[in-house]
Design a protein around this motif. Sequence first.
Motif, mmCIF file in Angstrom:
data_model
loop_
_atom_site.group_PDB
_atom_site.id
_atom_site.type_symbol
_atom_site.label_atom_id
_atom_site.label_comp_id
_atom_site.label_asym_id
_atom_site.label_seq_id
_atom_site.Cartn_x
_atom_site.Cartn_y
_atom_site.Cartn_z
ATOM 1 N N GLU A 245 0.884 -1.366 -0.064
ATOM 2 C CA GLU A 245 -0.013 -0.035 -0.114
ATOM 3 C C GLU A 245 0.874 1.167 0.216
ATOM 4 O O GLU A 245 0.558 2.377 -0.918
ATOM 5 N N THR A 246 2.165 1.286 0.769
ATOM 6 C CA THR A 246 3.035 2.277 0.943
ATOM 7 C C THR A 246 3.430 2.779 -0.568
ATOM 8 O O THR A 246 3.592 3.832 -1.111
ATOM 9 N N ILE A 247 3.715 1.587 -1.279
ATOM 10 C CA ILE A 247 4.592 1.684 -2.598
ATOM 11 C C ILE A 247 3.432 2.171 -3.721
ATOM 12 O O ILE A 247 3.452 3.240 -4.441
ATOM 13 N N LEU A 248 1.947 1.601 -3.672
ATOM 14 C CA LEU A 248 1.132 2.033 -4.587
ATOM 15 C C LEU A 248 0.718 3.513 -4.243
ATOM 16 O O LEU A 248 0.280 4.104 -5.521
ATOM 17 N N MET A 249 0.670 3.991 -3.184
ATOM 18 C CA MET A 249 -0.028 5.165 -2.786
ATOM 19 C C MET A 249 0.999 6.506 -3.172
ATOM 20 O O MET A 249 0.751 7.665 -3.450
ATOM 21 N N HIS A 253 1.194 5.744 -10.774
ATOM 22 C CA HIS A 253 1.318 4.869 -11.910
ATOM 23 C C HIS A 253 1.283 3.221 -11.702
ATOM 24 O O HIS A 253 0.720 2.546 -12.287
ATOM 25 N N LYS A 254 1.816 3.100 -10.748
ATOM 26 C CA LYS A 254 1.904 1.703 -10.195
ATOM 27 C C LYS A 254 0.429 1.192 -9.586
ATOM 28 O O LYS A 254 -0.025 0.210 -9.727
ATOM 29 N N LEU A 255 -0.261 2.186 -8.917
ATOM 30 C CA LEU A 255 -1.376 2.095 -8.241
ATOM 31 C C LEU A 255 -2.593 1.979 -9.620
ATOM 32 O O LEU A 255 -3.377 1.007 -9.372
ATOM 33 N N ARG A 256 -2.482 2.650 -10.698
ATOM 34 C CA ARG A 256 -3.216 2.286 -11.919
ATOM 35 C C ARG A 256 -3.036 0.840 -12.401
ATOM 36 O O ARG A 256 -3.880 0.196 -12.832
ATOM 37 N N ILE A 257 -1.804 0.626 -12.637
ATOM 38 C CA ILE A 257 -1.410 -0.631 -13.182
ATOM 39 C C ILE A 257 -1.944 -1.847 -12.250
ATOM 40 O O ILE A 257 -2.515 -2.842 -12.742
ATOM 41 N N PHE A 258 -1.841 -1.819 -10.968
ATOM 42 C CA PHE A 258 -2.324 -2.658 -10.145
ATOM 43 C C PHE A 258 -4.015 -2.958 -10.226
ATOM 44 O O PHE A 258 -4.480 -3.962 -10.349
ATOM 45 N N ASN A 264 -5.765 -12.511 -12.020
ATOM 46 C CA ASN A 264 -4.760 -13.581 -11.895
ATOM 47 C C ASN A 264 -3.512 -12.995 -11.975
ATOM 48 O O ASN A 264 -2.239 -13.572 -11.644
ATOM 49 N N LEU A 265 -3.114 -11.684 -12.437
ATOM 50 C CA LEU A 265 -2.030 -11.244 -12.425
ATOM 51 C C LEU A 265 -1.534 -10.255 -11.345
ATOM 52 O O LEU A 265 -0.426 -10.000 -10.983
ATOM 53 N N LYS A 266 -2.637 -9.713 -10.472
ATOM 54 C CA LYS A 266 -2.452 -8.854 -9.160
ATOM 55 C C LYS A 266 -1.473 -9.242 -8.379
ATOM 56 O O LYS A 266 -0.635 -8.838 -8.093
ATOM 57 N N LEU A 271 3.961 -9.389 -5.598
ATOM 58 C CA LEU A 271 5.033 -10.066 -5.122
ATOM 59 C C LEU A 271 6.371 -9.215 -5.688
ATOM 60 O O LEU A 271 7.409 -9.066 -5.173
ATOM 61 N N ASP A 272 6.197 -8.877 -7.117
ATOM 62 C CA ASP A 272 7.174 -8.310 -7.770
ATOM 63 C C ASP A 272 7.672 -6.905 -7.152
ATOM 64 O O ASP A 272 9.023 -6.537 -7.079
ATOM 65 N N LEU A 273 6.801 -6.296 -6.826
ATOM 66 C CA LEU A 273 6.798 -5.079 -5.846
ATOM 67 C C LEU A 273 7.566 -5.067 -4.610
ATOM 68 O O LEU A 273 8.429 -4.431 -4.245
ATOM 69 N N LEU A 274 7.266 -6.208 -4.029
ATOM 70 C CA LEU A 274 7.842 -6.663 -2.557
ATOM 71 C C LEU A 274 9.415 -7.069 -2.880
ATOM 72 O O LEU A 274 10.309 -6.746 -2.159
ATOM 73 N N LYS A 275 9.703 -7.735 -3.702
ATOM 74 C CA LYS A 275 10.927 -8.031 -4.248
ATOM 75 C C LYS A 275 11.952 -6.803 -4.546
ATOM 76 O O LYS A 275 13.151 -6.763 -4.229
#
Length: 277
Positions: A245-249, A253-258, A264-266, A271-275
Motif C-alpha cells: 500500500e505504501t508503494i502504490l499510494m 502509475h503503479k496504483l493504476r497498473i495494479f 490472476n496477475l495482481k 510479489l514483484d513490488l515486494l522483491k
Amino acid sequence: MGEEGSNRGRGKNKRFWTFEEDTVLIKYLHKLSLDPKSKSESGFKSGYMNKLEEMIKSVLLNCGLKADPHIESRIKHWTEKYSAMAEMLSTSGFGRDSDKKMLQVEKTVFDEWAKAHKKAKGLDGVPFPHYETFAEIYAKDKATGEVSESFVGAIDNMNVEIANQSMTIESDEDDDANELVASLHNTSKTFGKIFEDINANLGTMENSWSKAEEREQKMDDEVNKVLEEVMKLDGVSPSESLEVETILMAEKHKLRIFFQAPTNLKKQYVLDLLKKK
C-alpha cells in the motif's frame, strides 16, 4: 490506515505519511508523554509539537515534516482514530485481534455503528498497529481542542453578576451610583463584543477543520480501498499488505497498473513490488 508517500491533494501542505514516518512520530509522541516537562495529567504542554519536529528530524533527516501543519494534522488524525477504536472496544460486540492488530466485529454490526459514529469509518478490516501505544499516551486525558467550558461559564456568571449589580444600583438615586451603573453596562458590552469575536473565530476554525477532515476522509477511503484489494490476495501478510500500500499510494502509475491488471496477475505484480523494495 496510513497515508503514504509524498505530496497529495491540491493543498501544498498535504502529504502522504509513510509507515516509517508514522512509527517514528508515535514513538516520540509516546516518549514525550512520559516526560513531565512535556505532558501533565491534563494533556500535552505548549510547544510539544516543535519538540516532536526536532526529534523526528534527528532520525528522518530529509523528511521535511513541520510541526504546523504536518505533525499537528497527523496527531489529530490518529487521536480521532484511537478514540473511535477505544469507544468501540468498550461496547459489547466489538473485540480486537491482538495478532493481526485489527478490529473484530461482524460487518453488519460495524456498518450500523458507523452510521452514527463517522470517525469509526475505515477501522474495519484494517490493521491499527499503534493502538496500544496510543492507549498509553492518552490513558489519563483526551485532547478536544474545544474552548474551555469553565472559561465560558465564568464569563457568563460575570455578566449575570453585572446585571444584578446594575439592577440594585439603579434603585439608588445617588449620582456616583449612576456613574457606576454606566461603567458596568460598558463592561458588559465589552464582554459581549469579546464573545462575538470568539464565536466568529470558532466558526472559522470549525469550517477549516471540516474541510481538512473531508480531505483526510477521502484519502482514508482511497487507502482502505487499496488495502482491501491487496489483502484479498492469498499469501500476502498484513505487514506485506501495508508495504505494498505504501508503494502504490506513493507512485500513482503503479496504483493504476495494479487496479487495471487482471485478477490472476495482481498477486504476481504485488510479489514483484515486494522483491524490488
